[in-house]
Write a protein that holds these residues in place. Structure first.
Motif, PDB file in Angstrom:
ATOM      1  N   VAL A 136       0.830  -1.214   0.000  1.00  0.00           N
ATOM      2  CA  VAL A 136       0.000   0.000   0.000  1.00  0.00           C
ATOM      3  C   VAL A 136       0.863   1.262   0.000  1.00  0.00           C
ATOM      4  N   LEU A 137       2.087   1.159   0.509  1.00  0.00           N
ATOM      5  CA  LEU A 137       2.994   2.312   0.511  1.00  0.00           C
ATOM      6  C   LEU A 137       3.544   2.583  -0.877  1.00  0.00           C
ATOM      7  N   LEU A 138       3.299   1.635  -1.805  1.00  0.00           N
ATOM      8  CA  LEU A 138       3.742   1.786  -3.191  1.00  0.00           C
ATOM      9  C   LEU A 138       2.557   1.905  -4.144  1.00  0.00           C
ATOM     10  N   GLY A 139       1.372   2.147  -3.582  1.00  0.00           N
ATOM     11  CA  GLY A 139       0.201   2.354  -4.413  1.00  0.00           C
ATOM     12  C   GLY A 139      -0.473   1.095  -4.898  1.00  0.00           C
ATOM     13  N   LEU A 140      -0.218  -0.026  -4.225  1.00  0.00           N
ATOM     14  CA  LEU A 140      -0.777  -1.304  -4.654  1.00  0.00           C
ATOM     15  C   LEU A 140      -1.407  -2.032  -3.473  1.00  0.00           C
ATOM     16  N   PRO A 141      -2.442  -2.832  -3.717  1.00  0.00           N
ATOM     17  CA  PRO A 141      -2.948  -3.711  -2.647  1.00  0.00           C
ATOM     18  C   PRO A 141      -2.079  -4.962  -2.551  1.00  0.00           C
ATOM     19  N   SER A 142      -2.060  -5.565  -1.391  1.00  0.00           N
ATOM     20  CA  SER A 142      -1.444  -6.890  -1.238  1.00  0.00           C
ATOM     21  C   SER A 142      -2.469  -7.929  -1.680  1.00  0.00           C
ATOM     22  N   VAL A 143      -2.040  -8.871  -2.498  1.00  0.00           N
ATOM     23  CA  VAL A 143      -3.009  -9.777  -3.126  1.00  0.00           C
ATOM     24  C   VAL A 143      -2.511 -11.222  -3.078  1.00  0.00           C
ATOM     25  N   VAL A 144      -3.079 -12.048  -3.906  1.00  0.00           N
ATOM     26  CA  VAL A 144      -2.842 -13.503  -4.024  1.00  0.00           C
ATOM     27  C   VAL A 144      -2.627 -14.135  -2.653  1.00  0.00           C
ATOM     28  N   GLU A 145      -1.472 -14.730  -2.364  1.00  0.00           N
ATOM     29  CA  GLU A 145      -1.342 -15.500  -1.116  1.00  0.00           C
ATOM     30  C   GLU A 145      -1.301 -14.648   0.146  1.00  0.00           C
ATOM     31  N   ALA A 146      -1.399 -13.334   0.018  1.00  0.00           N
ATOM     32  CA  ALA A 146      -1.649 -12.511   1.213  1.00  0.00           C
ATOM     33  C   ALA A 146      -2.962 -12.914   1.869  1.00  0.00           C
ATOM     34  N   ALA A 147      -3.842 -13.547   1.101  1.00  0.00           N
ATOM     35  CA  ALA A 147      -5.122 -14.026   1.644  1.00  0.00           C
ATOM     36  C   ALA A 147      -4.940 -15.097   2.710  1.00  0.00           C
ATOM     37  N   LEU A 148      -3.743 -15.678   2.805  1.00  0.00           N
ATOM     38  CA  LEU A 148      -3.472 -16.688   3.832  1.00  0.00           C
ATOM     39  C   LEU A 148      -3.225 -16.052   5.200  1.00  0.00           C
ATOM     40  N   LEU A 149      -2.900 -14.780   5.228  1.00  0.00           N
ATOM     41  CA  LEU A 149      -2.462 -14.162   6.480  1.00  0.00           C
ATOM     42  C   LEU A 149      -3.526 -14.138   7.568  1.00  0.00           C
ATOM     43  N   TRP A 218      -8.861 -29.114   4.353  1.00  0.00           N
ATOM     44  CA  TRP A 218      -9.501 -28.454   5.498  1.00  0.00           C
ATOM     45  C   TRP A 218      -9.606 -26.941   5.293  1.00  0.00           C
ATOM     46  N   GLU A 219      -8.634 -26.354   4.608  1.00  0.00           N
ATOM     47  CA  GLU A 219      -8.650 -24.903   4.402  1.00  0.00           C
ATOM     48  C   GLU A 219      -9.874 -24.448   3.619  1.00  0.00           C
ATOM     49  N   ASP A 220     -10.401 -25.318   2.776  1.00  0.00           N
ATOM     50  CA  ASP A 220     -11.470 -24.928   1.857  1.00  0.00           C
ATOM     51  C   ASP A 220     -12.835 -25.508   2.210  1.00  0.00           C
ATOM     52  N   LEU A 221     -12.880 -26.478   3.128  1.00  0.00           N
ATOM     53  CA  LEU A 221     -14.129 -27.195   3.384  1.00  0.00           C
ATOM     54  C   LEU A 221     -14.848 -26.683   4.631  1.00  0.00           C
ATOM     55  N   PRO A 222     -16.178 -26.707   4.635  1.00  0.00           N
ATOM     56  CA  PRO A 222     -16.922 -26.504   5.885  1.00  0.00           C
ATOM     57  C   PRO A 222     -16.556 -27.595   6.894  1.00  0.00           C
ATOM     58  N   MET A 223     -16.751 -27.319   8.163  1.00  0.00           N
ATOM     59  CA  MET A 223     -16.266 -28.219   9.205  1.00  0.00           C
ATOM     60  C   MET A 223     -16.767 -29.650   9.032  1.00  0.00           C
ATOM     61  N   ALA A 224     -18.054 -29.830   8.795  1.00  0.00           N
ATOM     62  CA  ALA A 224     -18.590 -31.192   8.684  1.00  0.00           C
ATOM     63  C   ALA A 224     -17.941 -31.944   7.529  1.00  0.00           C
ATOM     64  N   ALA A 226     -14.962 -31.267   6.264  1.00  0.00           N
ATOM     65  CA  ALA A 226     -13.559 -31.454   6.605  1.00  0.00           C
ATOM     66  C   ALA A 226     -13.375 -32.704   7.470  1.00  0.00           C
ATOM     67  N   ILE A 227     -14.260 -32.871   8.436  1.00  0.00           N
ATOM     68  CA  ILE A 227     -14.193 -34.065   9.286  1.00  0.00           C
ATOM     69  C   ILE A 227     -14.428 -35.314   8.462  1.00  0.00           C
ATOM     70  N   ARG A 228     -15.410 -35.256   7.576  1.00  0.00           N
ATOM     71  CA  ARG A 228     -15.706 -36.422   6.734  1.00  0.00           C
ATOM     72  C   ARG A 228     -14.534 -36.748   5.820  1.00  0.00           C
ATOM     73  N   ALA A 229     -13.847 -35.722   5.328  1.00  0.00           N
ATOM     74  CA  ALA A 229     -12.690 -35.961   4.467  1.00  0.00           C
ATOM     75  C   ALA A 229     -11.614 -36.751   5.206  1.00  0.00           C
ATOM     76  N   GLY A 230     -11.521 -36.545   6.518  1.00  0.00           N
ATOM     77  CA  GLY A 230     -10.544 -37.287   7.303  1.00  0.00           C
ATOM     78  C   GLY A 230     -10.831 -38.774   7.350  1.00  0.00           C
ATOM     79  N   VAL A 231     -12.102 -39.149   7.305  1.00  0.00           N
ATOM     80  CA  VAL A 231     -12.457 -40.571   7.300  1.00  0.00           C
ATOM     81  C   VAL A 231     -11.879 -41.240   6.059  1.00  0.00           C
ATOM     82  N   GLY A 232     -12.065 -40.591   4.904  1.00  0.00           N
ATOM     83  CA  GLY A 232     -11.522 -41.153   3.672  1.00  0.00           C
ATOM     84  C   GLY A 232     -10.012 -41.223   3.689  1.00  0.00           C
ATOM     85  N   SER A 233      -9.348 -40.206   4.264  1.00  0.00           N
ATOM     86  CA  SER A 233      -7.889 -40.203   4.331  1.00  0.00           C
ATOM     87  C   SER A 233      -7.370 -41.324   5.228  1.00  0.00           C
TER      88      SER A 233
END
Length: 259
Positions: A136-149, A218-224, A226-233
Motif C-alpha cells: 500500500v505504501l507503493l500504491g498497490l494492494p497486497s493480493v494472491v497469497e496474502a489471503a493466507l495471512l 480443510w482450508e477450503d471445506l466446511p467443518m462437517a 472437513a471431518i468427513r474428508a478425514g475418514v476417507g484419508s
C-alpha cells in the motif's frame, strides 16, 4: 535459482530450493518466478521425496519482495495481471507440493516474500528476519497469497500489515504465529531446520503426504465436510502396509523395566 537434493538415513530425500538474486535481496522478477515455479512443480514427480526447504541466498533476505523495477515498467493492466499470476503460481507450487515444505527465513520476507513464506507449511526464522506487506505504501494492494495471512495471524494483525504497511521483527512474528520457531542466524538456524527435518524423517512418508493433502482440503471445506474428508484419508492410509508396519514397530519397541 538452485536446487539441491540431499538424502540421509535420518531425513530421507530432502529438496533444498534456494532463490538466488542476492544483488537485489532475492527479489522476485518474472524469470526468477518462472524458474522457481517450474523447479517446485517438478519436485512433485519425485515419489521418494520426504520434504522440501525453501530459502534465500545469502544472509540479508529470504525474499525482499517482487522486483520493483520490473513492476514500475509494467505497461498496463494486462502485463500486471501476468506478473501477479506468476507470483501466485510460485506460491501455489509450494502449497501443492505433496510433501511438507519448511520456509527457512534467513532475512527480510517482504511483500511477495512474505506471501511465499505464508505458503510454506512450517516456518523457521532467523532472529534478524523482518516481515511486512508494504504494497500500500507503493500504491498497490497486497493480493494472491496474502489471503493466507488472516488464517495465520488473525484479521486484526493481518490488517496491521496490509493497511499500515507495517514491518515486524522475528520475535513479534513468533508471538503472532506468523512463524513457528526463531533461531540465531547461521549455524543455529541450520540446526533448527535439521531438527525439524529429522522429525519429519521419523514420520511415515505416506502419512505425511496424506496429512498435507488433508490440511489443504480443510482450508477450503466446511467443518462437517472437513471431518468427513478425514475418514476417507484414514481409510486410504490402510491401503498400504505403512500403518501396520509402524504400529507393530511401536508395540514391539523395547520398554524400560518397571519399578
Amino acid at each position: 535459482m538452485t536446487l539441491r537434493i540431499e538424502s540421509t538415513p535420518e531425513t530421507g530425500r530432502v529438496a533444498w530450493v534456494t532463490i538466488d538474486n542476492k544483488a537485489k535481496r532475492n527479489a522476485l522478477n518474472s524469470s526468477v518466478l518462472r524458474r522457481f515455479a517450474e523447479t517446485v512443480e517438478g519436485l512433485a514427480t519425485h515419489a521418494d521425496l520426504r520434504a522440501a526447504v525453501v530459502t534465500g541466498a545469502g544472509g540479508r533476505a529470504f525474499v525482499g519482495g517482487a522486483d520493483i523495477r520490473e513492476m514500475a515498467a509494467l505497461p498496463d493492466h494486462v502485463a500486471a495481471t501476468r506478473f501477479i499470476e506468476a507470483v501466485h503460481r510460485a506460491c501455489n507450487a509450494v502449497r501443492e507440493l505433496p510433501v511438507p515444505v519448511i520456509g527457512r527465513i534467513n532475512g527480510h520476507a517482504l511483500g511477495a516474500g512474505l506471501e511465499l513464506a505464508a505458503a510454506c507449511d512450517l516456518r523457521i526464522a532467523a532472529s534478524t528476519a523482518t516481515f511486512g506487506m508494504p504494497e500500500v505504501l507503493l500504491g498497490l494492494p497486497s493480493v494472491v497469497e496474502a489471503a493466507l495471512l488472516p488464517t495465520l495471524i488473525g484479521w486484526g494483525r493481518a490488517r496491521r500489515l496490509l493497511l499500515l504497511g507495517e514491518t515486524i521483527g522475528a520475535e513479534e512474528a513468533l508471538a503472532w504465529g506468523l512463524v513457528e520457531r526463531v533461531a540465531e542466524p547461521g549455524a543455529a538456524l541450520d540446526a533448527a531446520v535439521a531438527d525439524w527435518l529429522a522429525m519429519l524423517g521419523r514420520a511415515g512418508p505416506q502419512a505425511l503426504r496424506l496429512q498435507k493433502r488433508l490440511i489443504r482440503a480443510w482450508e477450503d471445506l466446511p467443518m462437517a465436510e472437513a471431518i468427513r474428508a478425514g475418514v476417507g484419508s484414514f481409510a486410504e492410509a490402510w491401503r498400504g502396509e505403512e500403518p501396520r508396519r509402524m504400529l507393530r514397530a511401536f508395540l514391539d519397541r523395547p520398554r524400560p523395566p518397571k519399578g
